[in-house]
Design a protein around this motif. Sequence first.
Motif, PDB file in Angstrom:
ATOM      1  N   SER A  78      66.900  34.556  64.034  1.00 43.26           N
ATOM      2  CA  SER A  78      66.466  35.912  64.362  1.00 43.26           C
ATOM      3  C   SER A  78      65.923  36.616  63.123  1.00 43.26           C
ATOM      4  CB  SER A  78      67.629  36.695  64.961  1.00 43.26           C
ATOM      5  OG  SER A  78      67.247  38.021  65.239  1.00 43.26           O
ATOM      6  N   ARG A  79      66.619  36.443  62.004  1.00 41.80           N
ATOM      7  CA  ARG A  79      66.157  37.059  60.762  1.00 41.80           C
ATOM      8  C   ARG A  79      64.806  36.475  60.337  1.00 41.80           C
ATOM      9  NH1 ARG A  79      68.516  36.193  54.658  1.00 41.80           N
ATOM     10  NH2 ARG A  79      67.301  37.853  53.653  1.00 41.80           N
ATOM     11  N   ILE A  80      64.668  35.165  60.477  1.00 37.87           N
ATOM     12  CA  ILE A  80      63.426  34.493  60.106  1.00 37.87           C
ATOM     13  C   ILE A  80      62.253  35.025  60.935  1.00 37.87           C
ATOM     14  CG2 ILE A  80      62.232  32.270  60.246  1.00 37.87           C
ATOM     15  CD1 ILE A  80      64.998  30.991  59.564  1.00 37.87           C
ATOM     16  N   ALA A  81      62.492  35.166  62.230  1.00 37.85           N
ATOM     17  CA  ALA A  81      61.427  35.634  63.119  1.00 37.85           C
ATOM     18  C   ALA A  81      61.024  37.057  62.784  1.00 37.85           C
ATOM     19  CB  ALA A  81      61.883  35.535  64.576  1.00 37.85           C
ATOM     20  N   ARG A  82      62.019  37.919  62.512  1.00 38.33           N
ATOM     21  CA  ARG A  82      61.689  39.305  62.219  1.00 38.33           C
ATOM     22  C   ARG A  82      60.995  39.448  60.859  1.00 38.33           C
ATOM     23  NH1 ARG A  82      65.335  44.877  62.259  1.00 38.33           N
ATOM     24  NH2 ARG A  82      63.518  46.233  61.992  1.00 38.33           N
ATOM     25  N   THR A  83      61.399  38.664  59.917  1.00 37.33           N
ATOM     26  CA  THR A  83      60.754  38.710  58.606  1.00 37.33           C
ATOM     27  C   THR A  83      59.274  38.357  58.728  1.00 37.33           C
ATOM     28  OG1 THR A  83      62.819  38.123  57.494  1.00 37.33           O
ATOM     29  CG2 THR A  83      60.771  37.769  56.268  1.00 37.33           C
ATOM     30  N   TYR A  84      59.001  37.350  59.534  1.00 42.93           N
ATOM     31  CA  TYR A  84      57.595  36.954  59.735  1.00 42.93           C
ATOM     32  C   TYR A  84      56.836  38.071  60.442  1.00 42.93           C
ATOM     33  CZ  TYR A  84      53.496  34.590  61.571  1.00 42.93           C
ATOM     34  OH  TYR A  84      52.207  34.261  61.888  1.00 42.93           O
ATOM     35  N   ARG A  85      57.401  38.547  61.529  1.00 40.34           N
ATOM     36  CA  ARG A  85      56.692  39.514  62.380  1.00 40.34           C
ATOM     37  C   ARG A  85      56.491  40.863  61.700  1.00 40.34           C
ATOM     38  NH1 ARG A  85      60.388  39.908  66.114  1.00 40.34           N
ATOM     39  NH2 ARG A  85      61.243  41.866  65.315  1.00 40.34           N
ATOM     40  N   ASP A  86      57.559  41.378  61.075  1.00 38.20           N
ATOM     41  CA  ASP A  86      57.532  42.752  60.581  1.00 38.20           C
ATOM     42  C   ASP A  86      57.176  42.879  59.105  1.00 38.20           C
ATOM     43  OD1 ASP A  86      58.320  43.387  63.112  1.00 38.20           O
ATOM     44  OD2 ASP A  86      60.390  43.876  62.591  1.00 38.20           O
ATOM     45  N   ARG A  87      57.289  41.786  58.342  1.00 35.19           N
ATOM     46  CA  ARG A  87      57.056  41.889  56.904  1.00 35.19           C
ATOM     47  C   ARG A  87      55.838  41.084  56.440  1.00 35.19           C
ATOM     48  NH1 ARG A  87      60.116  46.341  56.277  1.00 35.19           N
ATOM     49  NH2 ARG A  87      62.274  45.992  56.974  1.00 35.19           N
ATOM     50  N   ILE A  88      55.827  39.815  56.777  1.00 34.78           N
ATOM     51  CA  ILE A  88      54.801  38.946  56.202  1.00 34.78           C
ATOM     52  C   ILE A  88      53.440  39.167  56.859  1.00 34.78           C
ATOM     53  CG2 ILE A  88      54.118  36.554  55.808  1.00 34.78           C
ATOM     54  CD1 ILE A  88      57.118  35.873  55.714  1.00 34.78           C
ATOM     55  N   ALA A  89      53.370  39.039  58.174  1.00 34.67           N
ATOM     56  CA  ALA A  89      52.076  39.138  58.857  1.00 34.67           C
ATOM     57  C   ALA A  89      51.361  40.454  58.563  1.00 34.67           C
ATOM     58  CB  ALA A  89      52.271  38.931  60.353  1.00 34.67           C
ATOM     59  N   PRO A  90      52.043  41.602  58.600  1.00 35.80           N
ATOM     60  CA  PRO A  90      51.323  42.849  58.297  1.00 35.80           C
ATOM     61  C   PRO A  90      50.860  42.963  56.860  1.00 35.80           C
ATOM     62  CG  PRO A  90      53.355  43.284  59.515  1.00 35.80           C
ATOM     63  CD  PRO A  90      53.414  41.867  59.056  1.00 35.80           C
ATOM     64  N   ALA A  91      51.515  42.236  55.944  1.00 39.51           N
ATOM     65  CA  ALA A  91      51.211  42.395  54.523  1.00 39.51           C
ATOM     66  C   ALA A  91      50.002  41.592  54.076  1.00 39.51           C
ATOM     67  CB  ALA A  91      52.430  41.994  53.691  1.00 39.51           C
ATOM     68  N   ILE A  92      49.450  40.746  54.947  1.00 35.21           N
ATOM     69  CA  ILE A  92      48.275  39.954  54.556  1.00 35.21           C
ATOM     70  C   ILE A  92      47.122  40.887  54.201  1.00 35.21           C
ATOM     71  CG2 ILE A  92      46.540  38.326  55.371  1.00 35.21           C
ATOM     72  CD1 ILE A  92      48.703  37.071  57.117  1.00 35.21           C
ATOM     73  N   ARG A  93      46.941  41.903  54.993  1.00 34.27           N
ATOM     74  CA  ARG A  93      45.879  42.872  54.753  1.00 34.27           C
ATOM     75  C   ARG A  93      46.475  44.008  53.910  1.00 34.27           C
ATOM     76  NH1 ARG A  93      43.321  42.054  60.868  1.00 34.27           N
ATOM     77  NH2 ARG A  93      42.162  40.176  60.293  1.00 34.27           N
ATOM     78  N   ALA A  94      46.316  43.833  52.598  1.00 32.59           N
ATOM     79  CA  ALA A  94      47.040  44.679  51.648  1.00 32.59           C
ATOM     80  C   ALA A  94      46.583  46.123  51.691  1.00 32.59           C
ATOM     81  CB  ALA A  94      46.867  44.108  50.233  1.00 32.59           C
ATOM     82  N   GLU A  95      45.272  46.332  51.747  1.00 34.33           N
ATOM     83  CA  GLU A  95      44.725  47.682  51.814  1.00 34.33           C
ATOM     84  C   GLU A  95      43.640  47.715  52.870  1.00 34.33           C
ATOM     85  OE1 GLU A  95      43.712  49.541  48.073  1.00 34.33           O
ATOM     86  OE2 GLU A  95      44.959  48.089  46.982  1.00 34.33           O
ATOM     87  N   GLN A  96      43.488  48.864  53.524  1.00 40.39           N
ATOM     88  CA  GLN A  96      42.508  48.998  54.593  1.00 40.39           C
ATOM     89  C   GLN A  96      41.833  50.359  54.501  1.00 40.39           C
ATOM     90  OE1 GLN A  96      43.815  47.852  58.538  1.00 40.39           O
ATOM     91  NE2 GLN A  96      45.599  46.745  57.723  1.00 40.39           N
ATOM     92  N   VAL A  97      40.545  50.367  54.836  1.00 47.66           N
ATOM     93  CA  VAL A  97      39.776  51.609  54.858  1.00 47.66           C
ATOM     94  C   VAL A  97      39.027  51.673  56.175  1.00 47.66           C
ATOM     95  CG1 VAL A  97      37.943  52.964  53.788  1.00 47.66           C
ATOM     96  CG2 VAL A  97      39.511  51.630  52.354  1.00 47.66           C
ATOM     97  N   LEU A  98      39.249  52.712  56.956  1.00 44.12           N
ATOM     98  CA  LEU A  98      38.536  52.900  58.221  1.00 44.12           C
ATOM     99  C   LEU A  98      37.101  53.327  57.940  1.00 44.12           C
ATOM    100  CD1 LEU A  98      38.787  52.910  61.335  1.00 44.12           C
ATOM    101  CD2 LEU A  98      39.374  55.341  61.166  1.00 44.12           C
ATOM    102  N   ILE A  99      36.152  52.727  58.642  1.00 39.54           N
ATOM    103  CA  ILE A  99      34.733  52.970  58.397  1.00 39.54           C
ATOM    104  C   ILE A  99      34.148  53.791  59.543  1.00 39.54           C
ATOM    105  CG2 ILE A  99      32.473  51.862  58.143  1.00 39.54           C
ATOM    106  CD1 ILE A  99      33.933  49.428  57.018  1.00 39.54           C
ATOM    107  N   GLU A 100      33.339  54.769  59.202  1.00 39.44           N
ATOM    108  CA  GLU A 100      32.577  55.490  60.214  1.00 39.44           C
ATOM    109  C   GLU A 100      31.326  54.689  60.543  1.00 39.44           C
ATOM    110  OE1 GLU A 100      31.733  59.409  58.882  1.00 39.44           O
ATOM    111  OE2 GLU A 100      33.844  60.014  58.775  1.00 39.44           O
ATOM    112  N   LEU A 101      30.955  54.659  61.816  1.00 41.25           N
ATOM    113  CA  LEU A 101      29.791  53.873  62.214  1.00 41.25           C
ATOM    114  C   LEU A 101      29.156  54.483  63.447  1.00 41.25           C
ATOM    115  CD1 LEU A 101      30.880  50.616  64.029  1.00 41.25           C
ATOM    116  CD2 LEU A 101      32.532  52.330  63.333  1.00 41.25           C
ATOM    117  N   ASP A 102      28.021  53.917  63.853  1.00 43.37           N
ATOM    118  CA  ASP A 102      27.342  54.396  65.049  1.00 43.37           C
ATOM    119  C   ASP A 102      26.949  53.213  65.929  1.00 43.37           C
ATOM    120  OD1 ASP A 102      25.365  53.447  63.392  1.00 43.37           O
ATOM    121  OD2 ASP A 102      24.403  55.389  63.093  1.00 43.37           O
ATOM    122  N   ALA A 103      26.495  53.528  67.148  1.00 38.71           N
ATOM    123  CA  ALA A 103      26.270  52.496  68.156  1.00 38.71           C
ATOM    124  C   ALA A 103      25.050  52.828  69.007  1.00 38.71           C
ATOM    125  CB  ALA A 103      27.510  52.352  69.045  1.00 38.71           C
TER     126      ALA A 103
END
Length: 999
Positions: free
Chosen positions: A10-35
């Motif tokens: 259970s600990r292994i699964a939660r560590t993967y789900r809540d800690r490791i996977a989200p941390a791959i994308r270290a920083e993010q910037v939302l971009i304005e765009l048009d369509a």
Amino acid sequence: MHDDSALIASRIARTYRDRIAPAIRAEQVLIELDAWEAPDEPVPFGAVPRDGFRPIASGDAWGRPWGTTWFRVRAEVPSGWRERAEAGTHDIELVVDLGFIAGQPGFQCEGLVYTPEGSVLKGLEPRNDWVAVDAAAAHVDVLIEAASNPDVGSDWEFRPTALGDKATAGSDPLYRFGGVRLVLRDREVAALERDWSTLEGLLAVLPERSTRRAGLLRALERASDALDPDDVPGTAAPAREALSPALAAASPASTHRVAAVGHAHIDSAWLWPVRETIRKCARTFSNVLDLMDRYPDFVFAASSAQQYAWMKEHYPELFARIRERVAEGRWAPVGGMWVESDTNMPGGEALARQFVAGKGFFLRELGVETTEVWLPDSFGYSGALPQIVAASGSENFLTQKISWNETNVMPHHTFLWEGVDGTRVFTHFPPVDTYNSDLGAVDLARAERQNAERGISDLSLVPFGYGDGGGGPTREMIETGLRKRDLEGSPRVDFLRPDAFFAQARAGHPSPATWSGELYLEFHRGTYTSQARTKAGNRRSEHLLREAELWATVATVRHGAPYPADALRRAWETVLLQQFHDILPGSSIAWVHQQAEENYARVADDLEALIAGALDVLAGDGDQEVVFNAAPIALHGASALAAAPTRADGAGSSVREADGGYVLESDALRVVIDADGEIVSFVDRRAGREVVPPEGRGNVLQLFRDTPNQWDAWDIDHHFNRTPLAPARTAAIRIEGNAVVVEREVGRSSVVQRLRIAPHGSALDIETTVDWHERQKLLKLAFDVDVLADTAASEIQFGHIRRPIHANTSWDAARFETVAHRWLHVDEPGFGVTIANDRVYGHDVTRRARAGGGGATRVRESLLRAPVFPDPEADQGVHVFRHAVSTGGVLDAAAEGYRLNLPPRIRRGRPVEPIVRIDGAPSILVEAVKLAEDGSGDVVVRLYEARGARASGRLVPGFAVADARRTDLLERALESGSGDPLALELRPFELVTLRLRRA
């Protein structure tokens, strides 16, 4: 000792789900765009306007069903990111969420990313949502072509929906835009995520108390200790170090080996139209090319020459890149067919042309010859296919679909498959039981566990990558495979080309078992009947193509007329495309079948024009009334492959009312029809034999409830027999000319039948017009036959197959609905009965008790179904079926089949001698006469033995021949002895192609 493994897991699964996977994308910037939304159908990149774009924000609704929206993305890369990217610790990526929903990729919105100059970068899918940004780039500037394809069934629910028809799909937006972000991806965390996922996956498949599983639990526990949840990037390296011994543990020598082949099974149409498949190919193939730039060991296999041809036409730059990877050897064209065709319903020449067109394209455009036939998802495999495969120059066969059998499990995964003529082809069923693997532990454990040849052969193939709707492999799948090259607890993974796999499989299994006969899929039996108009269009097109090629060849050889090679090629390519295994079987959305019917109508118009032009040349200025007969077998004195003067049929047929019923008579037959329009007597006067058994009936319309357990358009389940509905009601019956006309009502539908003696006098012709207004019903046309048959002979490509009628074994019982082409024949020694048709494929044949003792046979033709998914309006409206009932042997059956499907053409002109004829062997039939594919002007003749017995004869050309050679399907000369190639010594059902150079 307390077992705390569940808590650790259970600990292994939660560590993967809540800690490791989200941390791959270290920083993010939302971009304005048009369509900008295309007003109707998709437009090419060059037609996208520079203005007209409007701002779009995260959460905004977008995308009407089947619409296209272009997103323009421009952004500056944050300061400091480039230094980390250039240092190799991070990657800069654009991450796009078009509004992806849960479910499998390929069944919802998708996108294709372009540079401002119009070069394709890669595709966007729910699980492949990123685009790499150059590490040195200061800004990002791309356009995204987004397709708002509706999700009309990826979760396999029964959901009748108007979304499958563009005309009824409406215009309400389907998706909410999730936004575009510029992301800094941490390479070390990404590597930790794959290490962790790979080992955690093994926990699910290893024995509960195994030493290896316990070791993995402790290793992952130590890695959890080493990982600081508040600083995952800073502690990823020590966490990986804690896992390294577990990842370094090698597998034992006896471990199952997996040949991992990158793959993306892309249905050429299904829950989307053909035009969307073209774009799906571009998205998927661009993703694959991007992965090949990153992973030098990655190999990919893609079938269907049609899909490559689309790339050449619509995405030439992408096609050029594919060609480079093919030349390098990492991209493997496979299959050798124009599309991954159905193999049950295409006629013999059409199935041969799948290989002529497919292998021809690969040789011409890519410089490769495919040696394997790749059909993972078709719905059963004809017993004629091994010979066609061998005749095309291929050696190996792969499918996965037989694992779907409802009743019986195939006893082999690697074996020799023997066709009806005795030809054998090396065959592999991947025991992984999927063509969409992710190389995860569950899939690979299944491949090892189910391998029927374990202990003999330790090798199997695993196609990996998202398929059906495309997408293909992901970098996560490849990274997983790299970690499993030699990992204790997992099969060994090698990235191999299919041809390399087959070479190793053959070497490792020199004496495989043999499976003889068709590979019948115990599932999807309704595909022989669903979407009857599509099936009728296929049947008619095949025969028009035969006529067009034949008469055009004669006009060229005899009169020097130009041969319409390009027009014939276009017609063939349309027909071959529509033999794809979700078009011809009737299992696609309404839009697909509407377009198929339009295409068949256009093909018919084009071919009729070609035929008329050729006949004008051949008929000339003669003033005789002549019959142009394109059939290969003479019927009651008619000339085959020729135009002969008409003659009186001499059948002496008549129709009269008698004893409350109706009597149809000729010199050969006497047929009695009762007041309900059913046949109560059918006497073969020459044999002195009654065909209808005591208390039996023929021409009986039967309606059944048709509610399959799972897949509406695909399945007929055996329980339909237990739910018959009210019998047909006869509204009127009368004589019109030489026919008995019967008007009936069945369910909410009306039926009008015309029964008459055929012009040659030896068959009863039945024309059935159905105005169909049912839902989830099955309509069959039944004939009781006073024959104690052990088997039923059903026409297939280049011959016929005999299937047991009894249900003694589970294999026999499972074949309760079978496929036949133009005819089905039941017999006992010395006497047989044929039911021929012009558009039906589904049949069932059963034994029934005979009043007065003994047994009789019941033959039923499946005329119509009314599935509600994926097309809720399937088959509604008017359909016309033509049948012929006759007696005789299988060659007589073949003649009736050709008569119904190749009606003679009568016009004034001059007689035309056959372009070729067969002397000495009535069972050798000419299937095709055409000019050679290479434009040389050589005449190509394809023929086969039709009785299922050895035959000796001679092909006699009706023109001067300088040279004759036996060839393969691609018209390449075969090695032969010094004998005369026109002298034919054929084994049962042997297929032969001859190439004749004109003098």
